[in-house]
Design a protein around this motif. Structure first.
Motif, PDB file in Angstrom:
ATOM      1  N   SER A 144       0.822  -1.219   0.000  1.00 32.64           N
ATOM      2  CA  SER A 144       0.000   0.000   0.000  1.00 32.64           C
ATOM      3  C   SER A 144       0.859   1.274   0.000  1.00 32.64           C
ATOM      4  CB  SER A 144      -0.948  -0.016   1.208  1.00 32.64           C
ATOM      5  OG  SER A 144      -0.220  -0.197   2.398  1.00 32.64           O
ATOM      6  N   TRP A 146       1.197   5.740   0.838  1.00 34.91           N
ATOM      7  CA  TRP A 146       1.187   6.553   2.062  1.00 34.91           C
ATOM      8  C   TRP A 146       0.066   7.578   2.123  1.00 34.91           C
ATOM      9  CZ3 TRP A 146       1.466  11.390   0.161  1.00 34.91           C
ATOM     10  CH2 TRP A 146       2.179  11.599  -1.029  1.00 34.91           C
ATOM     11  N   ASN A 147      -0.750   7.659   1.074  1.00 25.96           N
ATOM     12  CA  ASN A 147      -1.714   8.776   1.053  1.00 25.96           C
ATOM     13  C   ASN A 147      -2.982   8.489   1.849  1.00 25.96           C
ATOM     14  OD1 ASN A 147      -2.341   6.867  -0.936  1.00 25.96           O
ATOM     15  ND2 ASN A 147      -3.333   8.378  -2.232  1.00 25.96           N
ATOM     16  N   LYS A 170       2.271  -5.107   3.436  1.00 19.35           N
ATOM     17  CA  LYS A 170       3.423  -4.213   3.572  1.00 19.35           C
ATOM     18  C   LYS A 170       2.987  -2.762   3.410  1.00 19.35           C
ATOM     19  CE  LYS A 170       6.623  -2.306   1.139  1.00 19.35           C
ATOM     20  NZ  LYS A 170       6.814  -1.108   1.983  1.00 19.35           N
ATOM     21  N   GLU A 173       6.737   2.792   3.515  1.00 18.30           N
ATOM     22  CA  GLU A 173       7.796   3.148   4.467  1.00 18.30           C
ATOM     23  C   GLU A 173       7.542   4.522   5.095  1.00 18.30           C
ATOM     24  OE1 GLU A 173       7.943   2.347   1.353  1.00 18.30           O
ATOM     25  OE2 GLU A 173       9.262   3.588   0.138  1.00 18.30           O
ATOM     26  N   ARG A 202      11.316  -0.369   0.305  1.00 15.97           N
ATOM     27  CA  ARG A 202      10.966  -0.716  -1.067  1.00 15.97           C
ATOM     28  C   ARG A 202      11.517  -2.083  -1.452  1.00 15.97           C
ATOM     29  NH1 ARG A 202       9.170   4.057  -3.037  1.00 15.97           N
ATOM     30  NH2 ARG A 202       9.204   3.410  -5.212  1.00 15.97           N
ATOM     31  N   GLY A 205       9.252  -4.711  -0.391  1.00 14.54           N
ATOM     32  CA  GLY A 205       8.125  -4.790  -1.327  1.00 14.54           C
ATOM     33  C   GLY A 205       8.501  -5.598  -2.556  1.00 14.54           C
ATOM     34  N   ALA A 206       9.701  -5.334  -3.069  1.00 20.55           N
ATOM     35  CA  ALA A 206      10.159  -6.049  -4.268  1.00 20.55           C
ATOM     36  C   ALA A 206      10.313  -7.542  -3.966  1.00 20.55           C
ATOM     37  CB  ALA A 206      11.475  -5.460  -4.748  1.00 20.55           C
ATOM     38  N   SER A 209       6.841  -9.144  -3.699  1.00 17.24           N
ATOM     39  CA  SER A 209       6.095  -9.355  -4.939  1.00 17.24           C
ATOM     40  C   SER A 209       6.726 -10.433  -5.809  1.00 17.24           C
ATOM     41  CB  SER A 209       5.911  -8.041  -5.706  1.00 17.24           C
ATOM     42  OG  SER A 209       7.146  -7.456  -5.943  1.00 17.24           O
ATOM     43  N   THR A 225       6.285   1.656 -10.044  1.00 15.73           N
ATOM     44  CA  THR A 225       6.411   0.449  -9.215  1.00 15.73           C
ATOM     45  C   THR A 225       5.517  -0.664  -9.767  1.00 15.73           C
ATOM     46  OG1 THR A 225       6.799   1.891  -7.325  1.00 15.73           O
ATOM     47  CG2 THR A 225       6.337  -0.404  -6.836  1.00 15.73           C
ATOM     48  N   LYS A 228       7.277  -2.682 -12.267  1.00 14.68           N
ATOM     49  CA  LYS A 228       8.253  -3.619 -11.686  1.00 14.68           C
ATOM     50  C   LYS A 228       7.533  -4.869 -11.170  1.00 14.68           C
ATOM     51  CE  LYS A 228      11.573  -0.109 -10.405  1.00 14.68           C
ATOM     52  NZ  LYS A 228      11.868   0.840  -9.360  1.00 14.68           N
ATOM     53  N   ILE A 229       6.365  -4.669 -10.587  1.00 12.39           N
ATOM     54  CA  ILE A 229       5.613  -5.810 -10.047  1.00 12.39           C
ATOM     55  C   ILE A 229       5.147  -6.726 -11.174  1.00 12.39           C
ATOM     56  CG2 ILE A 229       3.453  -6.407  -8.838  1.00 12.39           C
ATOM     57  CD1 ILE A 229       4.078  -4.006  -6.983  1.00 12.39           C
ATOM     58  N   GLU A 243      -3.614  -0.917  -8.792  1.00  8.96           N
ATOM     59  CA  GLU A 243      -4.255   0.402  -8.736  1.00  8.96           C
ATOM     60  C   GLU A 243      -3.125   1.421  -8.772  1.00  8.96           C
ATOM     61  OE1 GLU A 243      -7.335   0.938  -8.933  1.00  8.96           O
ATOM     62  OE2 GLU A 243      -8.414  -0.775  -8.105  1.00  8.96           O
ATOM     63  N   GLY A 246      -2.844   8.244 -11.218  1.00  3.95           N
ATOM     64  CA  GLY A 246      -3.891   8.833 -12.051  1.00  3.95           C
ATOM     65  C   GLY A 246      -3.535  10.263 -12.416  1.00  3.95           C
ATOM     66  N   CYS A 277      -5.389   9.341  -5.236  1.00  3.66           N
ATOM     67  CA  CYS A 277      -5.172   8.760  -6.567  1.00  3.66           C
ATOM     68  C   CYS A 277      -6.197   9.284  -7.560  1.00  3.66           C
ATOM     69  CB  CYS A 277      -5.231   7.245  -6.487  1.00  3.66           C
ATOM     70  SG  CYS A 277      -6.693   6.636  -5.644  1.00  3.66           S
ATOM     71  N   GLU A 375       1.458  13.751 -12.980  1.00  2.00           N
ATOM     72  CA  GLU A 375       0.632  13.670 -11.768  1.00  2.00           C
ATOM     73  C   GLU A 375       1.266  14.521 -10.662  1.00  2.00           C
ATOM     74  OE1 GLU A 375       0.601   9.927  -9.630  1.00  2.00           O
ATOM     75  OE2 GLU A 375      -1.470  10.260  -9.011  1.00  2.00           O
TER      76      GLU A 375
HETATM   77  P1  NAD Z   1       5.116   3.870  -4.606  1.00  4.12           P
HETATM   78  O1  NAD Z   1       4.891   3.060  -5.842  1.00  4.12           O
HETATM   79  O2  NAD Z   1       6.378   4.611  -4.481  1.00  4.12           O
HETATM   80  O3  NAD Z   1       5.010   2.953  -3.306  1.00  4.12           O
HETATM   81  C1  NAD Z   1       3.875   2.154  -3.040  1.00  4.12           C
HETATM   82  C2  NAD Z   1       4.295   0.929  -2.249  1.00  4.12           C
HETATM   83  O4  NAD Z   1       5.114   0.086  -3.064  1.00  4.12           O
HETATM   84  C3  NAD Z   1       5.114   1.220  -0.992  1.00  4.12           C
HETATM   85  O5  NAD Z   1       4.672   0.368   0.043  1.00  4.12           O
HETATM   86  C4  NAD Z   1       6.536   0.886  -1.431  1.00  4.12           C
HETATM   87  O6  NAD Z   1       7.376   0.499  -0.376  1.00  4.12           O
HETATM   88  C5  NAD Z   1       6.288  -0.288  -2.343  1.00  4.12           C
HETATM   89  N1  NAD Z   1       7.358  -0.551  -3.318  1.00  4.12           N
HETATM   90  C6  NAD Z   1       8.321   0.285  -3.749  1.00  4.12           C
HETATM   91  N2  NAD Z   1       9.099  -0.322  -4.682  1.00  4.12           N
HETATM   92  C7  NAD Z   1       8.591  -1.558  -4.838  1.00  4.12           C
HETATM   93  C8  NAD Z   1       8.928  -2.654  -5.696  1.00  4.12           C
HETATM   94  N3  NAD Z   1       9.933  -2.608  -6.567  1.00  4.12           N
HETATM   95  N4  NAD Z   1       8.166  -3.767  -5.623  1.00  4.12           N
HETATM   96  C9  NAD Z   1       7.129  -3.848  -4.787  1.00  4.12           C
HETATM   97  N5  NAD Z   1       6.757  -2.837  -3.944  1.00  4.12           N
HETATM   98  C10 NAD Z   1       7.487  -1.708  -3.986  1.00  4.12           C
HETATM   99  O7  NAD Z   1       3.844   4.837  -4.503  1.00  4.12           O
HETATM  100  P2  NAD Z   1       3.570   5.966  -3.399  1.00  4.12           P
HETATM  101  O8  NAD Z   1       4.444   7.140  -3.706  1.00  4.12           O
HETATM  102  O9  NAD Z   1       3.565   5.374  -2.045  1.00  4.12           O
HETATM  103  O10 NAD Z   1       2.053   6.356  -3.747  1.00  4.12           O
HETATM  104  C11 NAD Z   1       1.693   7.379  -4.615  1.00  4.12           C
HETATM  105  C12 NAD Z   1       1.193   6.810  -5.928  1.00  4.12           C
HETATM  106  O11 NAD Z   1       0.148   5.864  -5.677  1.00  4.12           O
HETATM  107  C13 NAD Z   1       0.552   7.866  -6.803  1.00  4.12           C
HETATM  108  O12 NAD Z   1       0.977   7.664  -8.139  1.00  4.12           O
HETATM  109  C14 NAD Z   1      -0.941   7.582  -6.687  1.00  4.12           C
HETATM  110  O13 NAD Z   1      -1.704   8.018  -7.776  1.00  4.12           O
HETATM  111  C15 NAD Z   1      -0.943   6.108  -6.545  1.00  4.12           C
HETATM  112  N6  NAD Z   1      -2.193   5.668  -5.930  1.00  4.12           N
HETATM  113  C16 NAD Z   1      -3.090   4.965  -6.680  1.00  4.12           C
HETATM  114  C17 NAD Z   1      -4.311   4.582  -6.121  1.00  4.12           C
HETATM  115  C18 NAD Z   1      -5.327   3.820  -6.926  1.00  4.12           C
HETATM  116  O14 NAD Z   1      -6.290   3.330  -6.338  1.00  4.12           O
HETATM  117  N7  NAD Z   1      -5.159   3.697  -8.222  1.00  4.12           N
HETATM  118  C19 NAD Z   1      -4.582   4.890  -4.793  1.00  4.12           C
HETATM  119  C20 NAD Z   1      -3.637   5.603  -4.049  1.00  4.12           C
HETATM  120  C21 NAD Z   1      -2.430   5.976  -4.627  1.00  4.12           C
END
Ligand code: NAD
Length: 469
Positions: A144, A146-147, A170, A173, A202, A205-206, A209, A225, A228-229, A243, A246, A277, A375
């Motif tokens: 998930s 942080w927002n 997870k 951070e 991160r 998270g990697a 996944s 990200t 990468k997943i 998700e 946006g 988002c 964005e």
């Molecule tokens: P992020 O992708 O940087 O991090 C999200 C999560 O992924 C964190 O828990 C992070 O530790 C983990 N992560 C990082 N690298 C990873 C990897 N290589 N493999 C697996 N996990 C990894 O995103 P963020 O900055 O925390 O969130 C902001 C983004 O999320 C914005 O782009 C926003 O639009 C999007 N968002 C989308 C939705 C939706 O429903 N579509 C909802 C909320 C936020």
């Protein structure tokens, strides 16, 4: 607050260990988060895997009863959870913010518990009888951002558990403590190892996944990200719900009453201080009402207070982290250099604290400027003038993202026709960004794939199985 301290005592790392988390508004230390390593991951997934068969055998009724009981526990601790969330994430207690988010968690658990996925009789013609049912996937990895850390974690956890899966979750951070507190409240009623928190960075998270013991990843976060997943899933064939980011467009038609829609436009764009988002991130306004809409939005913006989240008068907070603050300020500076007219805001609100940026309306910008094309994920809205609706639709569809969109008009039929032409997972009419546990939600294009919520959301946490005969 005593109860928040009790929650923190349950989850924080022992003295000298862990990583310090600071209040997003004041910078004061809140507590230390434990940080798990890739080595801890194998053990966590093994525990979740061992717990899964018994959880699946419990059946829908008992699992739903436990989700309802968990919702009751959240309601009992709602104020403490909201307090911690407000400090760690920055969003105020008041307004559509921390209390609202905690309330959504229990509401979502109850709604998910009440959603029923019936077996489907696919063919029954006297000769062939085929039924479609959904078995649990197994172990779900939930990752998930942080927002909206609590609400989004619940969106991932509730349907996973409801369908008989176990979950390792997870948090970001940036906001681990709130999610650890939420999980500890849920685990007051859930059987052991059905829901395991995995605080870490991160790289964790990697590793999660790409782990061979994971059957499904529920991911909410950035498009980068998400890509990468998808690559990791080539190794473990984990099913994915993604998700992603946006850059939602809103289109305002000439027949609106600007004053009547201004407050809904405001919250569509600036809920959670823009860190949402599916927030309105580009506003296309017809030339004939452009000046009135800009003025009405500026008037609403002037009424909304920003500051420390614990102050009940505030409904807007800081950017959660400095990285996001820098993104927002850079995009506004760039828009200014490219002819953008700052109507309100436009420079950091340093008097409020390090990561505060005021509500910023930038008029007279257009596509091709970074504030429109990228964005912003913060409190800066570009307002773009159009005169031809086909041109507005083309520009709204012109980016590689498609989470939400909205059309604003007093003519519902006309708005609906335009909505159907927009490339987005959800198009709202005369509002933007509202979600509902009964209504599927998901993106298209770079905003990801798969849907959450409702019966469709439950299906995505199951494996379809045909019983033929
Ligand atoms: P992020 O992708 O940087 O991090 C999200 C999560 O992924 C964190 O828990 C992070 O530790 C983990 N992560 C990082 N690298 C990873 C990897 N290589 N493999 C697996 N996990 C990894 O995103 P963020 O900055 O925390 O969130 C902001 C983004 O999320 C914005 O782009 C926003 O639009 C999007 N968002 C989308 C939705 C939706 O429903 N579509 C909802 C909320 C936020």
């Amino acid at each position: 607050m005593a109860d928040t301290t009790q929650l923190l005592d349950r989850i924080t790392a022992p003295a000298g260990a862990g990583r310090e988390i600071r209040d997003a508004a004041t910078g004061e230390p809140i507590g230390s988060t434990p940080e798990l390593t890739v080595e801890d991951l194998d053990a966590a997934i093994a525990r979740a895997r061992a717990a899964q068969p018994a959880w699946a055998v419990l059946g829908h009724e008992q699992r739903s009863a436990l989700l309802n009981a968990a919702a009751d526990r959240i309601d009992e601790k709602a104020e403490s959870l909201a307090n911690l969330l407000s400090r760690e994430q920055g969003k105020p207690l008041n307004g559509p913010n921390a209390r609202f988010e905690v309330g959504a968690c229990s509401a979502w658990l109850r709604a998910t518990a009440a959603t029923v996925l019936e077996p489907e009789l696919v063919v029954d013609d006297g000769q062939t009888r085929a039924e479609l049912i959904y078995r649990p996937v197994g172990v779900v990895g939930a990752i998930s951002p942080w927002n909206w850390p609590l609400m989004i974690s619940i969106w991932q956890i509730a349907p996973s558990l409801r369908m008989g899966n176990t979950v390792v979750t997870k948090p970001s951070e940036f906001t681990p403590l709130s999610v650890l507190a939420l999980v500890s409240v849920l685990n007051e009623v859930l059987p052991a190892d059905v829901l395991i928190p995995l605080p870490g960075g991160r790289e964790l998270g990697a590793a999660l996944s790409s782990h061979a013991g994971i059957d499904k990843i529920m991911f909410t976060g950035s498009t980068a990200t998400g890509r990468k997943i998808i690559e990791s899933s080539a190794q473990n064939l984990a099913r994915l719900t993604l998700e992603l980011g946006g850059n939602d467009a809103g289109i305002v038609l000439p027949d609106v009453d600007p004053k009547a829609i201004a407050e809904d436009l405001f919250w569509g764009a600036f809920i959670n201080t823009g860190q949402t988002c599916a927030a309105l991130k580009r506003l296309y306004v017809h030339d004939s009402v452009y000046d009135e809409v800009v003025a009405a939005l500026a008037e609403v913006s002037a009424r909304m207070r920003m500051g420390n989240g614990l102050d009940e008068r505030n409904v807007l907070g800081p950017l959660q982290n400095h990285q996001q603050f820098t993104i927002v300020s850079d995009l506004v500076e760039d828009a200014k250099q490219h002819g953008g007219r700052v109507v309100t805001g436009g420079a950091p609100a340093s008097e409020l604290g390090e990561n505060f940026y005021p509500i910023t309306l930038v008029a007279d910008v257009s596509d091709g400027v970074r504030l429109v094309d990228e964005e912003q994920f913060g409190p800066a809205l570009p307002i773009i003038r159009y005169s031809d609706i086909d041109d507005a639709v083309r520009r709204a569809n012109g980016l590689d993202q498609g989470l939400g969109a909205s059309v604003w008009s007093s003519d519902r039929a006309a708005a609906r026709d335009i909505a159907a032409r927009l490339q987005a997972g959800t198009v709202w009419i005369n509002s933007h960004g509202g979600v509902d546990p009964r209504i599927p939600f998901g993106g298209v294009k770079g905003s990801g794939y798969g849907v959450e919520f409702g019966v469709e959301g439950l299906k995505s946490l199951g494996v379809p199985q045909i019983i033929n005969g």
